[in-house]
Design a protein around this motif. Structure first.
Motif: not given
Length: 240
Positions: A47-48, A52-53, A36-37, A14-15
Protein backbone atom coordinates in the motif's frame (compact mmCIF):
# COMPACT_ATOMS: atom_id res chain seq x y z
CA UNK A 1 13.11 22.96 -16.89
CA UNK A 2 9.68 21.44 -16.28
CA UNK A 3 9.70 19.93 -12.80
CA UNK A 4 8.35 16.40 -12.51
CA UNK A 5 8.31 14.73 -9.10
CA UNK A 6 11.20 12.34 -8.59
CA UNK A 7 9.95 8.87 -9.50
CA UNK A 8 11.73 5.77 -8.24
CA UNK A 9 11.78 2.58 -10.29
CA UNK A 10 8.97 0.95 -8.31
CA UNK A 11 6.71 4.00 -8.45
CA UNK A 12 7.51 4.54 -12.14
CA UNK A 13 6.56 0.96 -12.92
CA UNK A 14 3.38 1.21 -10.92
CA UNK A 15 2.34 4.50 -12.53
CA UNK A 16 3.06 2.90 -15.90
CA UNK A 17 0.51 0.22 -14.98
CA UNK A 18 -2.03 2.53 -13.36
CA UNK A 19 -2.46 4.83 -16.35
CA UNK A 20 -3.18 2.02 -18.85
CA UNK A 21 -5.50 0.47 -16.23
CA UNK A 22 -7.48 3.72 -16.18
CA UNK A 23 -7.63 3.84 -19.97
CA UNK A 24 -8.52 0.14 -20.32
CA UNK A 25 -11.44 0.43 -17.92
CA UNK A 26 -12.67 3.55 -19.72
CA UNK A 27 -12.65 5.60 -16.53
CA UNK A 28 -13.61 9.21 -17.12
CA UNK A 29 -13.36 12.48 -15.23
CA UNK A 30 -15.29 12.21 -11.99
CA UNK A 31 -15.13 8.41 -11.85
CA UNK A 32 -13.96 6.88 -8.61
CA UNK A 33 -10.82 4.74 -8.59
CA UNK A 34 -10.46 1.59 -6.50
CA UNK A 35 -9.15 2.18 -2.98
CA UNK A 36 -5.45 2.01 -2.09
CA UNK A 37 -6.02 -1.45 -0.63
CA UNK A 38 -7.79 -2.71 -3.76
CA UNK A 39 -5.07 -1.28 -6.03
CA UNK A 40 -2.35 -2.85 -3.90
CA UNK A 41 -4.05 -6.24 -4.22
CA UNK A 42 -4.68 -5.83 -7.93
CA UNK A 43 -1.06 -4.94 -8.73
CA UNK A 44 0.53 -7.14 -6.03
CA UNK A 45 2.43 -4.30 -4.37
CA UNK A 46 2.44 -2.74 -0.91
CA UNK A 47 0.00 0.00 0.00
CA UNK A 48 2.95 2.33 0.59
CA UNK A 49 3.98 2.00 -3.06
CA UNK A 50 0.40 2.67 -4.17
CA UNK A 51 0.19 5.70 -1.90
CA UNK A 52 3.41 7.14 -3.33
CA UNK A 53 2.34 6.53 -6.93
CA UNK A 54 -1.03 8.17 -6.29
CA UNK A 55 0.75 11.14 -4.68
CA UNK A 56 2.61 11.71 -7.97
CA UNK A 57 -0.63 11.53 -9.96
CA UNK A 58 -2.25 13.94 -7.51
CA UNK A 59 0.63 16.40 -7.84
CA UNK A 60 0.21 16.27 -11.61
CA UNK A 61 -3.55 16.88 -11.17
CA UNK A 62 -4.52 13.59 -12.80
CA UNK A 63 -6.44 12.48 -9.71
CA UNK A 64 -7.87 14.11 -6.61
CA UNK A 65 -8.52 12.77 -3.12
CA UNK A 66 -11.84 13.69 -1.58
CA UNK A 67 -11.95 13.42 2.23
CA UNK A 68 -14.11 10.57 3.46
CA UNK A 69 -15.04 9.73 -0.12
CA UNK A 70 -12.16 8.29 -2.14
CA UNK A 71 -9.89 8.88 -5.11
CA UNK A 72 -11.35 10.38 -8.28
CA UNK A 73 -10.11 11.15 -11.77
CA UNK A 74 -9.84 14.76 -12.79
CA UNK A 75 -10.68 16.04 -16.25
CA UNK A 76 -7.32 15.49 -17.97
CA UNK A 77 -8.08 17.96 -20.76
CA UNK A 78 -9.15 20.75 -18.40
CA UNK A 79 -7.41 20.19 -15.08
CA UNK A 80 -4.24 18.12 -15.34
CA UNK A 81 -0.82 19.71 -15.74
CA UNK A 82 1.43 19.73 -18.79
CA UNK A 83 3.86 17.67 -16.72
CA UNK A 84 1.25 14.90 -16.84
CA UNK A 85 1.71 14.64 -20.61
CA UNK A 86 5.49 14.62 -20.16
CA UNK A 87 5.19 11.81 -17.61
CA UNK A 88 2.98 9.85 -19.98
CA UNK A 89 5.60 10.16 -22.71
CA UNK A 90 8.43 9.25 -20.32
CA UNK A 91 6.57 6.06 -19.40
CA UNK A 92 6.13 5.14 -23.05
CA UNK A 93 2.37 5.71 -23.11
CA UNK A 94 1.57 7.19 -26.55
CA UNK A 95 -0.34 10.40 -26.95
CA UNK A 96 -3.76 10.22 -28.52
CA UNK A 97 -4.26 11.49 -32.06
CA UNK A 98 -6.01 14.57 -30.68
CA UNK A 99 -3.15 15.25 -28.26
CA UNK A 100 -0.55 14.98 -31.03
CA UNK A 101 -2.48 17.44 -33.20
CA UNK A 102 -2.88 19.87 -30.31
CA UNK A 103 0.79 19.61 -29.33
CA UNK A 104 1.83 20.33 -32.92
CA UNK A 105 -0.49 23.34 -33.06
CA UNK A 106 0.68 24.78 -29.75
CA UNK A 107 4.32 24.25 -30.61
CA UNK A 108 3.84 26.38 -33.73
CA UNK A 109 2.18 29.17 -31.74
CA UNK A 110 4.96 29.21 -29.15
CA UNK A 111 7.99 28.84 -31.39
CA UNK A 112 6.84 31.35 -34.01
CA UNK A 113 6.56 33.95 -31.27
CA UNK A 114 9.81 32.81 -29.65
CA UNK A 115 11.90 33.33 -32.75
CA UNK A 116 10.50 36.86 -33.21
CA UNK A 117 11.35 37.75 -29.62
CA UNK A 118 14.78 36.17 -29.99
CA UNK A 119 15.51 38.41 -33.00
CA UNK A 120 14.53 41.46 -30.96
CA UNK A 121 16.28 40.55 -27.69
CA UNK A 122 19.25 38.30 -28.57
CA UNK A 123 22.59 38.96 -26.96
CA UNK A 124 26.05 38.00 -28.27
CA UNK A 125 26.17 35.00 -25.90
CA UNK A 126 22.87 33.74 -27.35
CA UNK A 127 24.30 33.71 -30.87
CA UNK A 128 27.45 32.05 -29.57
CA UNK A 129 25.32 29.32 -27.96
CA UNK A 130 23.43 28.75 -31.22
CA UNK A 131 26.69 28.56 -33.16
CA UNK A 132 28.14 26.00 -30.76
CA UNK A 133 25.05 23.81 -31.15
CA UNK A 134 25.14 24.13 -34.95
CA UNK A 135 28.82 23.16 -35.02
CA UNK A 136 28.12 20.18 -32.78
CA UNK A 137 25.25 19.15 -35.05
CA UNK A 138 27.53 19.28 -38.09
CA UNK A 139 29.78 16.77 -36.35
CA UNK A 140 26.90 14.43 -35.54
CA UNK A 141 25.62 14.56 -39.11
CA UNK A 142 29.11 13.94 -40.52
CA UNK A 143 29.41 10.90 -38.29
CA UNK A 144 26.00 9.68 -39.51
CA UNK A 145 24.60 9.97 -36.00
CA UNK A 146 21.14 10.98 -34.86
CA UNK A 147 20.99 14.72 -34.08
CA UNK A 148 17.71 14.59 -32.12
CA UNK A 149 19.31 15.91 -28.94
CA UNK A 150 21.10 18.71 -30.81
CA UNK A 151 17.84 19.62 -32.54
CA UNK A 152 16.13 20.05 -29.17
CA UNK A 153 19.11 22.01 -27.83
CA UNK A 154 18.94 24.42 -30.77
CA UNK A 155 15.23 25.13 -30.38
CA UNK A 156 15.53 25.56 -26.62
CA UNK A 157 18.50 27.89 -27.09
CA UNK A 158 16.37 29.95 -29.45
CA UNK A 159 13.69 30.25 -26.78
CA UNK A 160 16.33 31.05 -24.17
CA UNK A 161 17.39 33.98 -26.36
CA UNK A 162 14.01 35.59 -25.62
CA UNK A 163 15.21 36.16 -22.07
CA UNK A 164 11.92 34.75 -20.74
CA UNK A 165 12.75 31.74 -18.60
CA UNK A 166 9.13 30.81 -17.87
CA UNK A 167 8.67 30.61 -21.64
CA UNK A 168 11.71 28.32 -21.77
CA UNK A 169 10.29 26.02 -19.10
CA UNK A 170 7.00 25.67 -20.99
CA UNK A 171 8.63 24.91 -24.34
CA UNK A 172 11.02 22.48 -22.66
CA UNK A 173 8.00 20.33 -21.81
CA UNK A 174 7.26 19.83 -25.51
CA UNK A 175 10.80 18.64 -26.16
CA UNK A 176 10.71 16.25 -23.22
CA UNK A 177 7.47 14.68 -24.41
CA UNK A 178 8.65 14.34 -28.02
CA UNK A 179 12.10 12.89 -27.38
CA UNK A 180 11.39 9.44 -28.84
CA UNK A 181 9.46 10.89 -31.79
CA UNK A 182 12.38 13.20 -32.68
CA UNK A 183 14.79 10.29 -32.68
CA UNK A 184 12.44 8.44 -35.06
CA UNK A 185 12.16 11.55 -37.25
CA UNK A 186 15.93 11.80 -37.73
CA UNK A 187 16.59 8.05 -37.87
CA UNK A 188 16.77 7.74 -41.66
CA UNK A 189 19.61 10.27 -41.95
CA UNK A 190 17.97 12.20 -44.80
CA UNK A 191 16.13 14.87 -42.83
CA UNK A 192 19.03 16.12 -40.73
CA UNK A 193 20.90 18.10 -43.45
CA UNK A 194 17.74 20.02 -44.45
CA UNK A 195 16.89 20.68 -40.82
CA UNK A 196 20.42 21.98 -40.25
CA UNK A 197 20.17 24.38 -43.20
CA UNK A 198 16.86 25.67 -41.84
CA UNK A 199 18.38 26.10 -38.38
CA UNK A 200 21.21 28.16 -39.87
CA UNK A 201 18.70 30.37 -41.67
CA UNK A 202 16.93 30.97 -38.36
CA UNK A 203 20.22 31.70 -36.62
CA UNK A 204 21.23 34.21 -39.30
CA UNK A 205 17.90 36.04 -39.15
CA UNK A 206 18.04 36.24 -35.35
CA UNK A 207 21.65 37.41 -35.41
CA UNK A 208 20.65 40.10 -37.93
CA UNK A 209 17.82 41.24 -35.68
CA UNK A 210 15.19 40.56 -38.37
CA UNK A 211 12.00 39.20 -36.71
CA UNK A 212 10.12 38.80 -40.01
CA UNK A 213 12.87 36.74 -41.63
CA UNK A 214 13.28 34.70 -38.46
CA UNK A 215 9.56 33.94 -38.33
CA UNK A 216 9.51 32.99 -42.03
CA UNK A 217 12.44 30.62 -41.53
CA UNK A 218 10.82 29.01 -38.50
CA UNK A 219 7.49 28.70 -40.34
CA UNK A 220 9.09 26.83 -43.22
CA UNK A 221 10.94 24.56 -40.82
CA UNK A 222 7.82 23.68 -38.83
CA UNK A 223 5.73 23.00 -41.93
CA UNK A 224 8.04 20.18 -42.92
CA UNK A 225 8.02 18.66 -39.44
CA UNK A 226 4.25 19.00 -39.10
CA UNK A 227 3.58 17.32 -42.45
CA UNK A 228 5.63 14.34 -41.29
CA UNK A 229 3.61 13.91 -38.09
CA UNK A 230 0.28 14.40 -39.83
CA UNK A 231 1.21 11.72 -42.34
CA UNK A 232 2.08 9.37 -39.48
CA UNK A 233 -1.30 9.99 -37.87
CA UNK A 234 -3.08 9.26 -41.14
CA UNK A 235 -1.14 6.01 -41.54
CA UNK A 236 -1.99 5.05 -37.94
CA UNK A 237 -5.67 5.74 -38.63
CA UNK A 238 -5.52 3.48 -41.71
CA UNK A 239 -3.81 0.79 -39.63
CA UNK A 240 -0.62 0.83 -41.69
Amino acid sequence: MISIPAIGEERSGLIGRLLPFIAHHRLNAGDRLPSERELAERFSVGRGAVREALAVLETLRIIERRPNSGIYLRSVERQSSIEAIVLQAELGIPLTEAEVREVVELRRILEMQAVRLAAERRKPEDIQRLDEILDRTDGVIAARGNPADEDAAFHLAMVEATGNHVFLRVVNAFYLMSRSRRRAYFADGNRAPLSQRQHRAMRNAVAAGDPDAAEAAMGGHLRGVESYWMELLERRARGN
